[in-house]
Scaffold this motif. Structure first.
Motif, PDB file in Angstrom:
ATOM      1  N   GLN A   1       2.697   1.759  -3.414  1.00 24.64           N
ATOM      2  CA  GLN A   1       1.843   2.205  -4.517  1.00 24.64           C
ATOM      3  C   GLN A   1       1.341   3.624  -4.313  1.00 24.64           C
ATOM      4  O   GLN A   1       1.276   4.402  -5.268  1.00 24.64           O
ATOM      5  N   ILE A   2       0.986   3.973  -3.093  1.00 23.60           N
ATOM      6  CA  ILE A   2       0.524   5.342  -2.830  1.00 23.60           C
ATOM      7  C   ILE A   2       1.645   6.329  -3.125  1.00 23.60           C
ATOM      8  O   ILE A   2       1.417   7.392  -3.718  1.00 23.60           O
TER       9      ILE A   2
ATOM     10  N   ASP B   1       0.838  -1.203   0.000  1.00 27.12           N
ATOM     11  CA  ASP B   1       0.000   0.000   0.000  1.00 27.12           C
ATOM     12  C   ASP B   1       0.872   1.251   0.000  1.00 27.12           C
ATOM     13  O   ASP B   1       0.652   2.181  -0.777  1.00 27.12           O
TER      14      ASP B   1
ATOM     15  N   TRP C   1      -3.506   3.269  -7.038  1.00 28.96           N
ATOM     16  CA  TRP C   1      -3.844   2.611  -5.778  1.00 28.96           C
ATOM     17  C   TRP C   1      -5.319   2.829  -5.426  1.00 28.96           C
ATOM     18  O   TRP C   1      -5.997   1.904  -4.982  1.00 28.96           O
TER      19      TRP C   1
ATOM     20  N   HIS D   1      -7.432   0.584  -7.703  1.00 27.21           N
ATOM     21  CA  HIS D   1      -7.301  -0.843  -7.414  1.00 27.21           C
ATOM     22  C   HIS D   1      -7.904  -1.230  -6.068  1.00 27.21           C
ATOM     23  O   HIS D   1      -8.173  -2.408  -5.828  1.00 27.21           O
ATOM     24  N   ASN D   2      -8.097  -0.263  -5.198  1.00 26.32           N
ATOM     25  CA  ASN D   2      -8.639  -0.549  -3.867  1.00 26.32           C
ATOM     26  C   ASN D   2      -9.994   0.116  -3.664  1.00 26.32           C
ATOM     27  O   ASN D   2     -10.329   0.547  -2.560  1.00 26.32           O
TER      28      ASN D   2
END
Length: 419
Positions: A207-208, A204, A215, A218-219
């Motif tokens: 990617q952030i 996490d 991100w 995808h979340n």
């Protein structure tokens, strides 16, 4: 009545063209060329009052340029407004260099009749946003913040205008105190790391940090940002805006030491010491519904704790690299501070953490000046000197002899001199 059109891409081109029209109209007015003025009026405004480029934030600047007067930037002005005024001045200067008064009319006629803009009409909002991202996925790419905004707008439904307004307000909050185009990106990354990234989930964080837009997409399920709940997209931006307003004093404190005693000096010290990751810890403590004073107090407590950590690490002769600060913030502070609601909660949590560390000052037996720690030693000495100086102020008053007399002495002679 003409139907209003929304621009998906090309805003900078249209705004630049609009600035050019305004400057040409000013020149035509000065020359008394009513025909050219009339031609330009038709493309500058829709009804003689409202500008054809309907960007509300730009109106004050465009109005000033249109009336031939100087625009005075205010404290709450966005970076976009300041850039717009600067580009208007630039176009004015270039036109004065390139065109004589008698060339204004033929140039304007050529511009209005020979320059062609080709438009592509989108079949709907979703199609428009897909076109926007596709066309900008080459050459000078859009930033992750631009793409995130596009994603949020394409899913918010009927609240599109409201989301856009609040997004612009958020950018203004972040750009007022720092003329930095990366300020919004850093803030959103810090917010996501502080409030949204899963604990003990290094992917996490990676990617952030590298691509926040991907991100978020995808979340979507984890964040609750799904097409079935368009209101959640607006809530997401509203929370960003509220937090940006609360964070603004902390952001300002990273730039300069204020003289009004806002007591956020450790924020500046941390920034200068390379501990910019403090923003993540501060935002983990702040919640969108905090009162401004409470948010500032939380920021002060968090920054002071990180400053204390930095000083103790130096005393123990331990490394204080960015990786060490990252470990402190992400592994210890963020999980702890997310559970805090009030200022008292933050103070209690950080106080408990400090007690767990014991008294590492006693272990400061190898500290010494070396070639690579001069900055750190100077910092410790400066802080110790400032602390002693501040602590002595309530007890010292001027005395005509040498030194100073502790306040409250009956004889007027110094029993103890503070040099």
């Amino acid at each position: 009545m003409r139907r209003r059109r929304f621009l998906v891409d090309g805003q900078q081109r249209f705004v630049t063209l609009h600035l050019l029209f305004l400057q040409l109209r000013l020149s035509a007015r000065e020359a008394g060329d009513t025909h050219t003025v009339d031609q330009l009026n038709r493309v500058i405004t829709t009804d003689g009052k409202h500008f054809s480029v309907g960007i509300t934030d730009h109106d004050p600047v465009l109005r000033a340029i249109s009336e031939g007067r100087k625009y005075e930037a205010g404290a709450g002005d966005s970076l976009s407004r300041r850039n717009l005024w600067a580009r208007g001045r630039q176009i004015e200067s270039q036109l004065a260099e390139e065109l004589d008064a008698e060339e204004i009319r033929p140039f304007t006629e050529w511009l209005l009749t020979c320059v062609v803009l080709v438009g592509i009409r989108a079949s709907g909002p979703d199609h428009g946003y897909r076109m926007f991202e596709t066309m900008n996925d080459r050459g000078a790419r859009l930033t992750a913040v631009d793409l995130l905004k596009s994603h949020l707008l394409s899913n918010v439904g009927s609240a599109e205008d409201q989301l856009n307004i609040q997004w612009q307000e958020m950018l203004r909050e972040l750009s007022t105190d720092r003329d930095d185009p990366q300020a919004a990106s850093r803030f959103i990354k810090a917010y996501l790391l502080a409030r949204c990234a899963r604990e003990d989930h290094e992917e996490d964080r990676r990617q952030i940090t590298t691509n926040l837009n991907v991100w978020v997409r995808h979340n979507a399920e984890y964040l609750g940002l799904t097409p079935a709940c368009p209101d959640h997209f607006l809530d997401f931006v509203q929370n960003l805006l509220k937090t940006a307003r609360l964070y603004r004093p902390v952001l300002a404190a990273t730039r300069i030491l204020k003289a009004d005693g806002d007591r956020l000096e450790t924020v500046l010290f941390n920034e200068r010491n390379g501990l910019g990751v403090q923003s993540v810890a501060v935002l983990a403590a702040i919640v969108p519904d905090d009162r401004p004073t409470d948010a500032k107090d939380k920021g002060r407590l968090v920054a002071s704790y990180i400053d204390r950590w930095y000083a103790l690490r130096i005393l123990q002769d331990l490394p204080v690299q960015s990786a060490d600060a990252d470990a402190l913030v992400h592994a210890e502070l963020v999980p702890l501070l997310r559970g805090c609601r009030t200022v008292a909660d933050v103070a209690s949590a950080l106080g408990g953490l400090a007690q767990q560390n014991g008294n590492p000052v006693r272990e400061a037996i190898t500290l010494g000046l070396r070639g690579n720690n001069a900055h750190q030693i100077r910092y410790l000495l400066a802080r110790a000197t400032a602390y002693a100086d501040e602590a002595c102020k309530p007890y010292v008053r001027p005395w005509r002899g040498r030194g100073a007399v502790p306040a409250g002495t009956a004889s007027g002679r110094p029993s103890e001199v503070a040099a």
